[in-house]
Scaffold this active site. Sequence first.
Site, PDB file in Angstrom:
ATOM      1  N   LYS A  28       0.859  -1.191   0.000  1.00  0.00           N
ATOM      2  CA  LYS A  28       0.000   0.000   0.000  1.00  0.00           C
ATOM      3  C   LYS A  28       0.886   1.229   0.000  1.00  0.00           C
ATOM      4  O   LYS A  28       2.008   1.194   0.494  1.00  0.00           O
ATOM      5  CB  LYS A  28      -0.861   0.017   1.268  1.00  0.00           C
ATOM      6  CG  LYS A  28      -2.105   0.852   1.140  1.00  0.00           C
ATOM      7  CD  LYS A  28      -3.145   0.091   0.358  1.00  0.00           C
ATOM      8  CE  LYS A  28      -4.463   0.783   0.319  1.00  0.00           C
ATOM      9  NZ  LYS A  28      -5.525  -0.174  -0.031  1.00  0.00           N
TER      10      LYS A  28
ATOM     11  N   GLY B 226     -19.321   3.765  -3.099  1.00  0.00           N
ATOM     12  CA  GLY B 226     -20.679   3.761  -2.531  1.00  0.00           C
ATOM     13  C   GLY B 226     -21.764   3.924  -3.578  1.00  0.00           C
ATOM     14  O   GLY B 226     -22.775   3.218  -3.548  1.00  0.00           O
TER      15      GLY B 226
ATOM     16  N   GLY C  83     -20.832   6.494   2.792  1.00  0.00           N
ATOM     17  CA  GLY C  83     -19.854   6.852   1.758  1.00  0.00           C
ATOM     18  C   GLY C  83     -20.535   6.788   0.403  1.00  0.00           C
ATOM     19  O   GLY C  83     -21.129   5.760   0.049  1.00  0.00           O
ATOM     20  N   TYR C  84     -20.501   7.889  -0.345  1.00  0.00           N
ATOM     21  CA  TYR C  84     -21.145   7.879  -1.663  1.00  0.00           C
ATOM     22  C   TYR C  84     -20.155   8.352  -2.714  1.00  0.00           C
ATOM     23  O   TYR C  84     -20.476   9.092  -3.634  1.00  0.00           O
ATOM     24  CB  TYR C  84     -22.408   8.752  -1.644  1.00  0.00           C
ATOM     25  CG  TYR C  84     -23.503   8.216  -2.543  1.00  0.00           C
ATOM     26  CD1 TYR C  84     -24.042   6.965  -2.321  1.00  0.00           C
ATOM     27  CD2 TYR C  84     -23.994   8.953  -3.612  1.00  0.00           C
ATOM     28  CE1 TYR C  84     -25.034   6.451  -3.137  1.00  0.00           C
ATOM     29  CE2 TYR C  84     -24.988   8.453  -4.440  1.00  0.00           C
ATOM     30  CZ  TYR C  84     -25.503   7.193  -4.194  1.00  0.00           C
ATOM     31  OH  TYR C  84     -26.489   6.689  -5.001  1.00  0.00           O
ATOM     32  N   GLY C  85     -18.904   7.903  -2.570  1.00  0.00           N
ATOM     33  CA  GLY C  85     -17.857   8.238  -3.531  1.00  0.00           C
ATOM     34  C   GLY C  85     -17.828   7.210  -4.637  1.00  0.00           C
ATOM     35  O   GLY C  85     -18.854   6.625  -4.995  1.00  0.00           O
TER      36      GLY C  85
HETATM   37  N1  GLU Z   1      -7.185   0.106  -3.179  1.00  0.00           N
HETATM   38  C1  GLU Z   1      -7.943  -1.062  -3.495  1.00  0.00           C
HETATM   39  C2  GLU Z   1      -7.998  -2.007  -2.308  1.00  0.00           C
HETATM   40  O1  GLU Z   1      -7.877  -1.599  -1.187  1.00  0.00           O
HETATM   41  C3  GLU Z   1      -7.485  -1.726  -4.785  1.00  0.00           C
HETATM   42  C4  GLU Z   1      -6.079  -2.195  -4.821  1.00  0.00           C
HETATM   43  C5  GLU Z   1      -5.603  -2.662  -6.195  1.00  0.00           C
HETATM   44  O2  GLU Z   1      -6.398  -2.657  -7.113  1.00  0.00           O
HETATM   45  O3  GLU Z   1      -4.436  -3.008  -6.301  1.00  0.00           O
HETATM   46  O4  GLU Z   1      -8.260  -3.175  -2.451  1.00  0.00           O
END
Ligand code: GLU
Length: 413
Positions: free
Chosen positions: A104, A221, A216-218
């Site tokens: 991440k 959502g 959440g409505y992004g």
């Molecule tokens: N950010 C998304 C997650 O938390 C997608 C991660 C990705 O596609 O690599 O799963």
Amino acid sequence: MNHNPFKNAQKQFKTALDILELGDDIYEILKEPKEMMEVSIPVRMDNGKIKVFKGYRVRHNDARGPTKGGIRFHPHVTLDEIKALATWMTWKCAVVGIPYGGAKGGVICDPKKMSKGELEQLSRGYIRAIANFIGPEKDIPAPDVYTNPQIMAWMMDEFSKLKGYNVPSVITGKPPEVFGSKGRGEATGNGMAFITREVLKHLKMRPKKTNAAIQGYGKLGHILAYRYAEMGIKVIAVSDSHGGIYSSRGLNPVKVYEHKKKTGSVVDFPGTKTITNEELLELKCDVLAPCALENQITARNADKINAKVVVEGANGPTTPEADEILNEKNTFVVPDILANAGGVTVSYFEWAQNRQGCYWQEDEVNAKLDRIMTRAFWESVKTTEKYKVTMRTGTHILAIKRVADAMKLRGWI
Ligand code: GLU
């Protein structure tokens, strides 16, 4: 109360590991990420001054494949949050059986207060700073909270410029016009809808007799709300960072999204009652889908949760203390590492398409996604029933076992 998401992630991991009795070596290797990078990114802002942003990239484990996970742009990003999110990505990829480990990234910034030019400079600067840390066989970023396909396009372009040729498979979640996959934008919401369909089957509930509240409505959502409405599930409440709206008669998700695009929020949508985000979580409803940030359901409000089913769209919305309370109340919780895995699954499809140089139709993407999500759901249910644990622990057991098997075969333990 200050909840440290990494402590929560470690606790969830330890709970499942203790049941598996795989020994201490696995714990020692997986309790901390494999690699972490902290970078400073100077950006010339529109006022002519240089501002230096802090960013992170964390690679948790790569036993099952290159590490994978999104990049978050948010003012409250911390290293511990990114470590937690990277750990959850390792489990998430294992749960759905895609050949990745977990990673991440995050940058401390407020994208809502930045111009497009500033955001582009920040995105490119971040990629230059972590360029040696990522790559199609090493670590593949993607979108997360407040990052989007445009940002992925800039990042892919910057990495490609550094290499001197196009490297589409270094990042996923790109716009379909520049090597993105069809269906990636809707993938997390579609995946959650498939999971919800299976949950309702499992609990013998009928979609047409089911209602839902979505926090959440992004980008997630609203897609989930569209899918729920298509399935016949009545969406009675939604919210965003400004607050929420409620209607016992049900909302029209498309009209609500149009209102949000026009006014900046779902609040004040005609014919609805304004509620707070806290009130939304405590509504009496069948399905509650927290699709915002972590630590929304905590020891403070867990006993007030009135939903039969919680489907976690956000990563880490429920703390371990809250989990215990929900378990006592018999709430069926579909954990984040399963519920929202549709996004990374279609990211995998995108990476595979990029490497083959051939592109799939949207119905093909969605059919493959459905198969993977449905299989992962029933495998999680089976593991949960076998070990007589909660769905969160059962799903973790399934994932940890797969990672541990890979580490053993590779001779790491
Ligand atoms: N950010 C998304 C997650 O938390 C997608 C991660 C990705 O596609 O690599 O799963």
